[in-house]
Every structure is written in C-alpha cells, then in structure tokens.
Design an enzyme around this catalytic site. Sequence first.
Site, PDB file in Angstrom:
ATOM      1  CG  ASP A  37     -31.141  -5.207 -24.307  1.00  0.00           C
ATOM      2  OD1 ASP A  37     -31.389  -6.179 -25.053  1.00  0.00           O
ATOM      3  OD2 ASP A  37     -30.384  -5.289 -23.333  1.00  0.00           O
ATOM      4  CG  ASP A  53      -1.898   1.181   1.159  1.00  0.00           C
ATOM      5  OD1 ASP A  53      -2.737   1.181   0.247  1.00  0.00           O
ATOM      6  OD2 ASP A  53      -1.834   2.073   2.025  1.00  0.00           O
ATOM      7  CG  ASP A 111     -31.598  -8.220 -33.081  1.00  0.00           C
ATOM      8  OD1 ASP A 111     -30.357  -8.103 -33.018  1.00  0.00           O
ATOM      9  OD2 ASP A 111     -32.167  -9.323 -33.157  1.00  0.00           O
ATOM     10  CG  PHE A 112     -26.887  -5.725 -30.435  1.00  0.00           C
ATOM     11  CD1 PHE A 112     -26.177  -6.790 -30.939  1.00  0.00           C
ATOM     12  CD2 PHE A 112     -27.232  -5.749 -29.083  1.00  0.00           C
ATOM     13  CE1 PHE A 112     -25.806  -7.865 -30.139  1.00  0.00           C
ATOM     14  CE2 PHE A 112     -26.866  -6.818 -28.263  1.00  0.00           C
ATOM     15  CZ  PHE A 112     -26.151  -7.881 -28.796  1.00  0.00           C
TER      16      PHE A 112
END
Length: 633
Positions: A478, A88, A504-505
């Site tokens: 979508d 860290d 619909d892509f």
Amino acid sequence: MLLNPVISKLSGKLVVLASASPRRLEILSNAGLRFEVVPSWFKETLDKSLFKSPYDYAVETAKQKALEVAHRMPFKHLKSPDVVIGADTVVTVDGLILEKPTDKQDAYRMLSRLSGKEHSVFTGVAIVLCHDKSGSDTDYKVVDFYEETKVKFAELSEEMLWEYINSGEPMDKAGGYGIQALGGMLVEYVKGDFLNVVGFPLNHFCKQLGLIFNSPPESPAHKIKRESDEAWSLVNSLSEGAANGEVELLENGKDVSQSSMQEQIVIGPECSRQDIPHSIVSLLDGFKASKTLFTASKLKVFDVLNSSNSLTLEEVAGQINASVLGTERLLEAAVSLGLLERVKQQNTSVYRNTEQASRFLVSESPESLNGYILHCNDMVWPLFSHLENAVREGTSQHELAFGKKNEDVFQDAYYSKDEVKIRFMDAMHSIARVTGKDVATAFDLSPYKTACDIGGCTGAMAYEFTKAHPGLSVIVFDLPQVIEMRRHFQPKEADDRVSFVAGDFFKDDLPKADLYILARILHDWSDEKLDVLLSKLSKMCTPGCGLLVSEILLDEERKSPSRALLQALSMTEGKQRSPTEYSDLLQKHGFTLKHINHTDNLLDAMLFVKEDPNDRRTLLGCSSASIETAELE
C-alpha cells in the site's frame, strides 16, 4: 409444473429467499419462481440438545432465518416482503447433527462418520406470509414443514477422503459433502427426494404452496403476542426463548405447546396494508435512520452503554455530554431501530446495547463497524447531500461537499493530517475485520504459499488469511503514508508471516507472489486505470498464479444488492459489477474464473487463475454457463 397453479397468486408480490445458498437459488429458479435473495443474519447457534429430534432443530432454524429477514427488510432494505422462504439442511448419523465443517479436520471427522453408513438428511422449511392488520402492526403467518431423505455412503478409503476434502467442495455443505457434484461419487443409494439432499425439498414445498394459496381459509392460527409499543428484540433472543419454552403461546386463551404448532401469527410493529405505500414511506425515513446510527456512534452511546450493564436516561446524557431531552429522543429512536433495548427496572427505565450493537457498534469490539460508520457520517453523507448535482453532472461532488477540487480531496481530506488519515484507515480496517475471515476461508488456498494483498491498508485482511491458512505468508502492499501509520492497528499477537511493503500499485513494481488479493479495489477505479493494474499483474503472474477478487457482487440483472448500487451513486470513476462483468474484465488479461463464493457477509469472493496462453484447453471466453458452474463449485 407444480408451481404453475400458484405463480399467478404470487404475481406482484415480493417473494424473498432468506438464503445465500446457490443450490437453493438454482432449484427455485429452475422451478419458475421469481424471487429476490436476502441472506439471513440469524446466527445458527440454537442449542441442539433442547430439541427432541433433528428435524425440529432444522425447522426452528429455518423459521428464525425467515423471520429475521422479514423483520429486517423494512428497516435495512427499505421494502416489506410479502413472502419469505427460509430453509436449513442438516445431516444426522448415530444421533449426531452434522452441519457445515469448520475446517478440513472437521470435514474429515464428518465424512469418516458417514463412511459405509446410511444417514438421514433433513431440510426444515419455513414460509413466512406477511398479513395486513389494522393499526400499526404486521402479522406474520408462518407455515413450516420438513423433509427426510435417507442416503447410504460407500466405504471410503483415507486416500478418497482426503482427495475429496482437498477439492474444497465439503467446506460449505451440510455434512461435508455435495451430492450434486463430486460428493455424488461417495453415495451408494438415495431413498427419498434427491433435491432435499441438495438443499431444498422442491416437491414438498410446491405442495405446501398449493395448500396455502389454493385452499379455503383455515381455523385461526396460534399467536405469539407482543406489545406494539415495544421494539423487537433480536431474533436470536426470540429463538432462545422459544427453544426454552419461554415464549407465551396462546390459542383461544389457552396455552399450547410449541411442538404442536404448524402455523403461527407473530404480531409485530410493521403494517403492510396494500392501500399504504409502506416501502415508499420507509424510503422517506431511511435517511433519518442512518443519521440516528451515525449520531449515536459519534456521541459514543454504544461505548458508554458497553461500560455498564445498563444506564438510565440521565446517566447516558451525562456521559455523552448532551441534553436530557435530546438524549431521550435519540435513545428512543435507537430502540425503535433495534439498536438498543429499553428495560423497566422498578420505577424507571434503563437502556442497554442489543447483542448486535455489542458486536458491531462498540468501538473496541473485534467486529466493530464503528470506524466505517464514522467514515460514512463524515465523508459519504456530505457527498450524498449533493446527489442531485452528481446525477445531473455524472461526477463526484467533492468540491461542493468539502470545498476542495476533486483531484485534491484524496490527499487533503484523507492524508494531510494524521488524525484524518487514521480515521480513514480505521474505516477500511473495520470493514476488513468484519469481512476478512469469510473472504479468507471462501476457497481452498492450500496450493499457494505466498500472497500479496494489494491495497491491503492496515493488514487486517492479511492477518485473517494467515490465520486460516497456516502455510501462507502475506505481503501487504500500500501507499507509504498508509504503511507508516499501520502501527496504530497492529494486532496484540504479532504474526511474522505478514509483512508490509510501501508503493503505488499503479506506478511501482509489485512484490512477487503466487496469489494476489484485490479486496475492494476494482470497483473504485476507471477501466483505463484497471487496465494498467491488471496488465501489470498479468505480466507478474505465471500460469497457475491465483487472483482473489473480493467485492460486492451484483446479480446478473443488476437489480441487487441495493447496497452496491447505492454505493455507486457516490460517482467514483469506477463501477459495480456482476460476476460475468468481473469475469470479462479479468479474462482480457489472461485470468480465468474458477470459483465464486457468496459469503453472506459484506463482501463476496471470486477466485481466478492465470492460464497458460499456449494451453489449448484454456477457455476462450467465460459464458453465463461457466459462471453458473463456478457458482456451484
């Protein structure tokens, strides 16, 4: 090389770096150390006021990071490490500890404090060594140390400050700057180990390894004693107790102070004897642990316990409508997995959720994974019960698992009934809620004003993007069925910068935007279908248009993370990829990789930009060197 004398001693051992920092990974890799990366889940929320000095805080944080990974790996990764390295880094000025900035204004405040001043950079390092112990326990020997380097900044003008902040570099760096990159221009001088400022004191680390592996055995170390029949509490609880002096420290029967400890042995519930194949035994029981989590979630055990501070066995059994015997065994198994706590109260025992269960397993929690867990139980588990056939045939086993042909299952199993449709969307929604903030803040997106989240489902990811970037509006694109059901997942506070478009892509036109988001999309589809989608995107995008890809990124040797490789066994038509493989895929469609962010969450992120094909400066290929450059930016 300083590491050469100990490399042979580490041969055959599982060495783990409990950090996702690409700087630490590069430093240790260049030194010749072979290791795996398992980012720690320890929440860095220790109370800084309880520590006498900044380096005490850094060392304790490093220690808890490493211990969390050492304790988690046998259960979650199904293998036990031999050596875990935690680190860290903090920057301190005027007595104030500066860690990573939360936003641009925070980065501005940090860098303004450093302007014209000398400050200290402390890195705390913890090396956890897993030791054999007779019985059913494991000993963890912790060797820790710190390194300090002095750094002097030049006087910074407002213009220089904001130019550096807008580069995006400060956002994942302690103190808000990276000395190895653009931040080096802000520095007048460095006194001490330069690599310590980058993030890891290699020289001091090598010397410590030499002492550990080449020195004769030392005197007995201090011990933190825990009863072997009690489950480990959360690492955060341990660290809070240590910081407050509540953990009993013993040396030869006498109390010793925490600050005097250089080494510790923590007695825990695991054993790593070399003559017993513990990693294999863990794998044998792994499916039982998964089903315990699934069953407890299905029976709403975590929800029931969330409604009350604690409940007896009989009370839990009554509320989940199950037998007392069955409930007792389920709860005891959940305690052993660290999902629940069992506490003695008067003459009985009561059960309650751990902090992790409250955050991630209670269905109403903002970060709940409950929806995805139920999806794994109902949809993924049946598929994996036919894994032998899947491997032999190289195909998905939907028909055997659900009695339906492959091409029919998506519609029948997911979308034929509202109840099942909502359940699937809830699974996607829960993943997006847990990962959304880290993905949304992975890069500086201020150049973009409009975004389109392709396959964005409920909009959970989109809402995180608008929260993180006030100047950004997001369209969720979508299927019509999904858009129709989104009302079940709307946030309490509406955001008119998030809108929804159905389509619909693969078949329909995409909304116009200057940034496109593909989260958990590319790994699911065949190369042929991806060519259709990416070709469409390439035509939509003008030069400078962004494409943000969020997936589980494999390492370049395709060895980890195992979660991605196990997921691939469901035999979807797609595949998991490394950064180079994603870069090659997108390069073919005119997108060049600019940045990579390993988020230390369930999903990583990559930012691509559409290049001008007429620009002679456009990269003609994306080599491993350019991938490495993107990693460090």
